[in-house]
Design a protein around this motif. Structure first.
Motif, short mmCIF file in Angstrom:
data_model
loop_
_atom_site.label_atom_id
_atom_site.label_comp_id
_atom_site.label_asym_id
_atom_site.label_seq_id
_atom_site.Cartn_x
_atom_site.Cartn_y
_atom_site.Cartn_z
N HIS A 1 -3.19 -6.39 -8.74
CA HIS A 1 -2.27 -6.26 -7.92
C HIS A 1 -1.30 -7.82 -8.36
N HIS B 1 -2.58 -1.07 -7.56
CA HIS B 1 -2.73 -1.23 -6.11
C HIS B 1 -2.72 0.14 -6.09
N GLU C 1 4.23 -3.07 -7.38
CA GLU C 1 3.14 -3.59 -7.24
C GLU C 1 2.29 -3.50 -8.73
N LYS D 1 0.64 1.33 -1.32
CA LYS D 1 0.92 0.04 -1.48
C LYS D 1 3.28 0.08 -1.66
N HIS E 1 -9.55 -5.96 -1.07
CA HIS E 1 -8.06 -5.97 -1.99
C HIS E 1 -7.34 -4.89 -1.96
#
Ligand SMILES: [Zn+2]
Length: 200
Positions: free
Chosen positions: A37, A183, A193, A189, A80
């Motif tokens: 991440h 991620h 990232e 997301k 997470h």
């Protein structure tokens, strides 16, 4: 070289232990994968402050200068991954999906589709699906989100520390390079990232 103590903490001169029980949520079923991440925060301190009160977090944090912190036990579950898993069979090889199931899911509206795909994926075992909170460790790299497509570039020292950490965790949990994900690969997301992270 590192070892893992009875509390699930990585013992090595390279790792500073800064455990936050505020981000631990029950026991992990096991460690089958690693998820990389980026924090969307400018320094490790910002993330530590967030961990004092917030329920979401990851097991490790790597500062821009390469300093490695362990922020949760590797025996404990952290939130997470996020709420909805993407479909691994759709992303990698649609032929390996159950075509009847997937066809009926893809007929739904986008919002319903995301939920139905998540439910479908959770009926499978890893590695047929992407990892989830219950069977993976999260590694955060300090770095800000810049715009719609990008995060700050991962620093050379972060890459070096990440390589070391990933190789230690591979050894402890018998993982392979296929068990490391960013991620955005596994859930919905920001696409930038951890896109500049390297661990091999
Ligand atoms: Zn993330």
């Amino acid at each position: 070289m590192s070892s893992i103590d009875s509390e699930g903490m990585l013992i090595s001169y390279r790792v500073e232990l800064r455990r936050f029980q505020t981000i631990e949520h029950g026991d992990l079923l096991g460690v089958r994968a690693l998820v990389i991440h980026q924090t969307d925060a400018p320094t490790a301190r910002h993330t530590f402050n967030g961990y004092l009160s917030k329920g979401n977090g990851a097991h490790f944090l790597i500062e821009k200068d390469g300093a490695i912190y362990q922020t949760a036990s590797v025996k404990k579950r952290c939130y997470h991954v996020g709420r909805y898993l993407r479909s691994k069979c759709l992303a990698l090889d649609k032929a390996t999906c159950d075509s009847r199931q997937v066809q009926s899911i893809q007929a739904l509206t986008w919002t319903l589709q995301i939920r139905a795909l998540d439910r479908y994926e959770r009926t499978k075992d890893y590695p047929e699906r992407y990892p989830m909170n219950a069977d993976s460790l999260g590694i955060e790299l300090v770095g800000k989100h810049l715009d719609a497509a990008r995060y700050e570039e991962v620093t050379a020292m972060q890459k070096q520390s990440l390589r070391w950490l990933v190789s230690e965790l591979h050894g402890h949990f018998r993982l392979t390079p296929k068990d490391v994900y960013t991620h955005p690969q596994i859930s919905y997301k920001h696409p930038g990232e951890a896109s500049t992270a390297e661990w091999q």
